[in-house]
Write a protein that holds these residues in place. Structure first.
Motif, PDB file in Angstrom:
ATOM      1  N   ASN A  76       1.207  14.708   8.354  1.00 13.53           N
ATOM      2  CA  ASN A  76       2.050  13.673   7.758  1.00 13.53           C
ATOM      3  C   ASN A  76       1.730  12.285   8.298  1.00 13.53           C
ATOM      4  OD1 ASN A  76       3.410  15.562   6.234  1.00 13.53           O
ATOM      5  ND2 ASN A  76       5.071  15.796   7.713  1.00 13.53           N
ATOM      6  N   LEU A  77       2.106  11.303   7.497  1.00  9.74           N
ATOM      7  CA  LEU A  77       2.020   9.911   7.911  1.00  9.74           C
ATOM      8  C   LEU A  77       3.332   9.515   8.584  1.00  9.74           C
ATOM      9  CD1 LEU A  77       0.676   8.463   4.548  1.00  9.74           C
ATOM     10  CD2 LEU A  77      -0.677   9.115   6.523  1.00  9.74           C
ATOM     11  N   THR A  78       3.340   8.403   9.258  1.00  8.50           N
ATOM     12  CA  THR A  78       4.591   7.928   9.846  1.00  8.50           C
ATOM     13  C   THR A  78       5.595   7.557   8.761  1.00  8.50           C
ATOM     14  OG1 THR A  78       3.611   5.725   9.973  1.00  8.50           O
ATOM     15  CG2 THR A  78       3.535   7.081  11.968  1.00  8.50           C
ATOM     16  N   THR A  79       5.101   7.324   7.530  1.00 10.27           N
ATOM     17  CA  THR A  79       5.979   6.973   6.414  1.00 10.27           C
ATOM     18  C   THR A  79       6.363   8.182   5.584  1.00 10.27           C
ATOM     19  OG1 THR A  79       4.003   6.467   5.104  1.00 10.27           O
ATOM     20  CG2 THR A  79       5.096   4.637   6.211  1.00 10.27           C
ATOM     21  N   GLY A  80       5.946   9.380   6.008  1.00  7.65           N
ATOM     22  CA  GLY A  80       6.300  10.575   5.258  1.00  7.65           C
ATOM     23  C   GLY A  80       5.092  11.371   4.846  1.00  7.65           C
ATOM     24  N   ARG A  81       5.308  12.325   3.946  1.00 14.91           N
ATOM     25  CA  ARG A  81       4.261  13.237   3.524  1.00 14.91           C
ATOM     26  C   ARG A  81       3.244  12.537   2.625  1.00 14.91           C
ATOM     27  NH1 ARG A  81       5.238  18.851   0.141  1.00 14.91           N
ATOM     28  NH2 ARG A  81       3.056  19.376  -0.119  1.00 14.91           N
ATOM     29  N   MET A  82       1.982  12.943   2.756  1.00 16.81           N
ATOM     30  CA  MET A  82       0.923  12.375   1.930  1.00 16.81           C
ATOM     31  C   MET A  82       1.016  12.903   0.503  1.00 16.81           C
ATOM     32  SD  MET A  82      -2.423  12.522   4.338  1.00 16.81           S
ATOM     33  CE  MET A  82      -2.446  14.298   4.294  1.00 16.81           C
ATOM     34  N   LYS A  83       0.787  12.040  -0.473  1.00 14.69           N
ATOM     35  CA  LYS A  83       0.794  12.452  -1.873  1.00 14.69           C
ATOM     36  C   LYS A  83      -0.400  11.818  -2.576  1.00 14.69           C
ATOM     37  CE  LYS A  83       5.832  12.985  -2.086  1.00 14.69           C
ATOM     38  NZ  LYS A  83       7.080  12.571  -2.754  1.00 14.69           N
ATOM     39  N   SER A  84      -1.342  12.651  -3.012  1.00  7.38           N
ATOM     40  CA  SER A  84      -2.569  12.139  -3.630  1.00  7.38           C
ATOM     41  C   SER A  84      -2.286  11.370  -4.907  1.00  7.38           C
ATOM     42  CB  SER A  84      -3.518  13.306  -3.926  1.00  7.38           C
ATOM     43  OG  SER A  84      -3.835  13.997  -2.753  1.00  7.38           O
ATOM     44  N   ARG A  85      -1.360  11.894  -5.713  1.00 10.24           N
ATOM     45  CA  ARG A  85      -1.114  11.280  -7.020  1.00 10.24           C
ATOM     46  C   ARG A  85      -0.534   9.873  -6.889  1.00 10.24           C
ATOM     47  NH1 ARG A  85       0.660  16.591  -7.820  1.00 10.24           N
ATOM     48  NH2 ARG A  85       2.810  15.970  -7.425  1.00 10.24           N
ATOM     49  N   GLU A  86       0.176   9.628  -5.768  1.00  8.08           N
ATOM     50  CA  GLU A  86       0.801   8.329  -5.596  1.00  8.08           C
ATOM     51  C   GLU A  86      -0.095   7.360  -4.830  1.00  8.08           C
ATOM     52  OE1 GLU A  86       4.596   8.944  -3.815  1.00  8.08           O
ATOM     53  OE2 GLU A  86       5.295  10.285  -5.394  1.00  8.08           O
ATOM     54  N   GLY A  87      -1.267   7.843  -4.390  1.00 12.81           N
ATOM     55  CA  GLY A  87      -2.175   6.973  -3.668  1.00 12.81           C
ATOM     56  C   GLY A  87      -1.728   6.655  -2.259  1.00 12.81           C
ATOM     57  N   THR A  88      -0.876   7.503  -1.667  1.00  8.26           N
ATOM     58  CA  THR A  88      -0.381   7.246  -0.306  1.00  8.26           C
ATOM     59  C   THR A  88      -1.081   8.126   0.717  1.00  8.26           C
ATOM     60  OG1 THR A  88       1.415   8.859  -0.637  1.00  8.26           O
ATOM     61  CG2 THR A  88       1.892   6.550  -1.137  1.00  8.26           C
ATOM     62  N   VAL A  89      -2.245   8.651   0.368  1.00 12.06           N
ATOM     63  CA  VAL A  89      -2.987   9.489   1.307  1.00 12.06           C
ATOM     64  C   VAL A  89      -3.828   8.627   2.235  1.00 12.06           C
ATOM     65  CG1 VAL A  89      -3.136  11.409  -0.318  1.00 12.06           C
ATOM     66  CG2 VAL A  89      -4.979   9.751  -0.215  1.00 12.06           C
ATOM     67  N   VAL A  90      -4.210   9.214   3.373  1.00 11.92           N
ATOM     68  CA  VAL A  90      -5.175   8.572   4.273  1.00 11.92           C
ATOM     69  C   VAL A  90      -6.534   9.186   3.979  1.00 11.92           C
ATOM     70  CG1 VAL A  90      -5.847   8.228   6.664  1.00 11.92           C
ATOM     71  CG2 VAL A  90      -3.434   8.197   6.047  1.00 11.92           C
ATOM     72  N   ASP A  91      -7.423   8.431   3.378  1.00 11.73           N
ATOM     73  CA  ASP A  91      -8.753   8.953   3.070  1.00 11.73           C
ATOM     74  C   ASP A  91      -9.511   9.243   4.355  1.00 11.73           C
ATOM     75  OD1 ASP A  91      -8.427   8.777   0.322  1.00 11.73           O
ATOM     76  OD2 ASP A  91      -9.107   6.695   0.264  1.00 11.73           O
ATOM     77  N   ALA A  92     -10.262  10.348   4.349  1.00 10.64           N
ATOM     78  CA  ALA A  92     -11.022  10.744   5.536  1.00 10.64           C
ATOM     79  C   ALA A  92     -12.008   9.661   5.955  1.00 10.64           C
ATOM     80  CB  ALA A  92     -11.763  12.057   5.259  1.00 10.64           C
ATOM     81  N   ASP A  93     -12.694   9.062   4.982  1.00  2.94           N
ATOM     82  CA  ASP A  93     -13.678   8.020   5.300  1.00  2.94           C
ATOM     83  C   ASP A  93     -13.013   6.804   5.931  1.00  2.94           C
ATOM     84  OD1 ASP A  93     -15.923   9.420   4.137  1.00  2.94           O
ATOM     85  OD2 ASP A  93     -15.055   8.946   2.193  1.00  2.94           O
ATOM     86  N   ASN A  94     -11.911   6.364   5.330  1.00  5.60           N
ATOM     87  CA  ASN A  94     -11.204   5.206   5.866  1.00  5.60           C
ATOM     88  C   ASN A  94     -10.651   5.500   7.252  1.00  5.60           C
ATOM     89  OD1 ASN A  94     -11.740   3.924   3.468  1.00  5.60           O
ATOM     90  ND2 ASN A  94      -9.732   4.328   2.577  1.00  5.60           N
ATOM     91  N   LEU A  95     -10.186   6.741   7.431  1.00  7.21           N
ATOM     92  CA  LEU A  95      -9.644   7.131   8.731  1.00  7.21           C
ATOM     93  C   LEU A  95     -10.737   7.079   9.805  1.00  7.21           C
ATOM     94  CD1 LEU A  95      -7.394   8.288  10.504  1.00  7.21           C
ATOM     95  CD2 LEU A  95      -8.069  10.566   9.738  1.00  7.21           C
TER      96      LEU A  95
END
Length: 666
Positions: free
Chosen positions: A484-503
């Motif tokens: 999870n993120l500090t802002t809650g659960r990741m959701k791909s459809r909403e674009g709130t995921v942490v991409d592996a590359d960016n991470l």
């Protein structure tokens, strides 16, 4: 194509010398029992000896310990505490320096030379050029098998995210742990490159893409992922508009009169009545907050039906999937515009995946693509339909009655083929599982997949066993908790995921900042080189240091620290050991080659040295415990304890003989 070069294993971490020491200590304890009059007929064949219990009084904390409880039958009328006191006074040998009774346990202080020798020899065995063979009982206590391990399994509608990072790292670690035990491991990746979710990004690109292509600033998987999010935005707008329309209102009212709606209304009514009866205002308020909203329940229940039957975007997606399957199953698929678009966008994503895997150090022995395997499941289902195992529903779908899968304790039907003939996830997994069973002949198959898919795999495994009984108990779900993120659960459809590359980029940048702060004299190219390694070490250690079943709240700032239980701390400790060897003008290989001459270990004896030896002794055991549980967190814990003990020990200096002995420890 995704890289399929397997990672070579370098050897097996032996417990040979540790086992020999434990057997010798067990014999010492049994001999002591006989000397004090124990009933030989009631003594166990072997005494279980483990690590010493930790107490505040350091002089009572042993290196190893055993419980007197298992000896109680041989000492008639005596309790464990009394037995422990008797044996502590009686125990003595060339191995045992002293013994202390604490409660019903006896803590053993071993002579450092013998204890250190057993620990060091087992650790050094892994560095020998001729490792212990996999089948050797000294290398593993389990019968070697062929394991097939599926990991990663990304969708080609978006880039890999933080959840995939955990999957990749956990799967890779488990494969190495299994190999360490002597198992043959085949790592496979199933790329989910077809289905309605793929069509969502395809349709969005077709409608709003305007011919955009990947470039140096945007990898292909990120570009396709952008259009997956774009589709969801348009669909949500459409869905909200429909809910407020006359048709949406009528559907809501009708749903309330149907079975599902009536069940929900009844549940809400019962919760409301329970809340009204509560006299405690705080509890009453909590109960009222837990009462579901009827309209929200309708939206949750009706959304999939709307997408598949009423939504213009959903219907377009469904038509695109039908067109794709028709093309894929034809003799000339490339004549289809839909198929050509799919090939183009898939190639973009797979190229992006390859870069991500290479950077993370993840490789596979074999890669399957769902687009090439999904029809296998359809064939199996149609055969099961013909054999009377499955049946057709009123809508024309092919399904199996849950009554045929009694272990699941479910009712109704499980649909395997939709009414339009297209496959569901279960169908695809079914076909792929049987294909691999026949191709690889693995004795065990493990799926590294998040715990939210637990019910899916329970159903899959029961279905596999029903259709082919020889597969029963041969499939395992290696589940793990969400990230999870500090802002809650990741959701791909909403674009709130942490991409592996960016991470990984962010971790590299954080590591570079920390490196410049700690070593300001370093040249920038050296900072960049170190930052990449330190950043990845921080990420991998943080992810793997939590037991698989735990949910993780990822904290990049905490993971990059050079102190505490972090990857950089472990990496820094390792680098320090290499520095010591360089300054001593020797190498790890030379230390290994001289492993037979450990007479210098008699010079060890300080508290810091004893703690380090205990950690080394525990290290081999923790590796095997981690392999048995398929839990890399056990290794992270052991590595951290070892790094702590080493850094404390490092601060002390000693004489020549002591320095030689200490060179065995790094």
């Amino acid at each position: 194509e995704i890289c399929t070069k397997p990672v070579a294993m370098t050897g097996f971490l032996s417990l040979q010398h540790q086992s020999q020491l434990l057997e010798q200590l067990s014999s010492c304890v049994l001999s002591a029992c006989l000397r004090v009059g124990a009933d030989v007929s009631k003594l166990p064949e072997k005494v279980s000896i483990g690590f010493g219990r930790r107490f505040q009084a350091e002089d009572l904390a042993g290196d190893l310990a055993f419980g007197a409880y298992e000896l109680k039958k041989a000492f008639k009328g005596l309790g464990p505490e009394c037995i422990a006191e008797i044996l502590a006074k009686e125990l003595s040998s060339e191995l045992i320096e002293s013994a202390h009774a604490v409660g019903g346990h006896v803590n053993l202080h071993l002579l450092p030379a013998f204890f250190a020798a057993a620990a060091i020899k087992d650790v050094l065995c892994a560095r020998l050029s001729a490792p212990i063979p996999p089948a050797s009982p000294q290398a593993c206590s389990v019968q070697p098998q062929h394991w097939l391990l599926e990991l990663s399994s990304p969708n080609t509608n978006k880039p890999q995210h933080l959840g995939h990072v955990r999957n990749n790292l956990l799967g890779e670690s488990c494969s190495r742990l299994l190999a360490m035990q002597g198992h043959k491991v085949t790592k496979v990746n199933l790329v989910n490159d077809r289905g309605i979710h793929i069509c969502k990004s395809m349709l969005a690109y077709k409608k709003w893409g305007k011919g955009e292509v990947p470039n140096s600033d945007q990898k292909g998987d990120h570009l396709v992922g952008h259009y997956y999010v774009e589709f969801e935005k348009h669909f949500q707008d459409e869905w909200k508009t429909w809910l407020l329309s006359q048709e949406g209102t009528a559907s809501f009212e009708k749903w309330q009169t149907e079975k599902k709606g009536l069940e929900v209304k009844n549940k809400i009514q019962k919760k409301q009545e329970k809340a009204q009866k509560e006299t405690n205002l705080e509890k009453k308020d909590k109960l009222l907050k837990d009462v579901p909203c009827l309209f929200q329940e309708f939206k949750n229940a009706f959304k999939d039906h709307y997408f598949g039957n009423l939504s213009p975007l959903g219907l377009e997606c469904g038509k695109m999937l039908e067109d794709w399957e028709a093309a894929a199953e034809s003799d000339a698929p490339d004549t289809s515009d839909t198929y050509q678009l799919w090939k183009t966008m898939n190639a973009w994503v797979l190229s992006g995946f390859q870069t991500t895997y290479a950077r993370m150090g993840i490789e596979f022995d074999h890669v399957d693509y769902e687009s090439l395997t999904y029809q296998l499941g359809k064939t199996i289902c149609l055969q099961a339909l013909q054999d009377g195992i499955m049946h057709k529903t009123e809508s024309g779908a092919v399904a199996i009655d849950y009554a045929q899968l009694p272990a699941l304790k479910l009712q109704g039907d499980k649909v395997l083929l939709r009414g339009n003939g297209t496959s569901v996830y279960m169908t695809q997994d079914l076909g792929t599982a049987f294909m691999r069973w026949d191709r690889f002949g693995a004795e065990q198959t493990g799926y590294v997949v998040a715990s939210e898919q637990r019910e899916h795999f329970k159903t899959l495994f029961e279905l596999l066993a029903l259709l082919r009984p020889e597969t029963k108990n041969k499939f395992t779900h290696l589940s793990y908790g969400m990230v999870n993120l500090t802002t809650g659960r990741m959701k791909s459809r909403e674009g709130t995921v942490v991409d592996a590359d960016n991470l990984m980029d962010d971790m590299r940048d954080l590591a570079a900042e920390a490196t410049r702060s700690k070593w300001p004299e370093l040249a920038e190219d050296e900072v960049a080189q170190r930052a990449e390694k330190i950043g990845l070490a921080a990420l991998k250690f943080f992810i793997l240091s939590s037991p698989p079943e735990n949910t993780i709240l990822y904290d990049p700032e905490a993971s990059i620290r050079f102190e505490g239980k972090t990857g950089p701390y472990a990496l820094y400790s390792y680098a320090r050991t290499r520095s010591i060897l360089r300054k001593c003008m020797t190498s790890a290989e030379e230390v290994v080659s001289s492993a037979g001459d450990l007479s210098c270990l008699t010079a060890l004896g300080t508290t810091e040295e004893k703690v380090l030896v205990r950690c080394l002794f525990n290290f081999s055991s923790s590796m095997h415990a981690a392999a048995a549980a398929l839990d890399p967190a056990k290794i992270c814990n052991s590595v951290f304890a070892l790094a702590q003990a080493f850094n404390t020990f490092y601060k002390e200096k000693g004489k020549t003989q002591l320095r030689i002995a200490r060179m065995r420890l790094p």
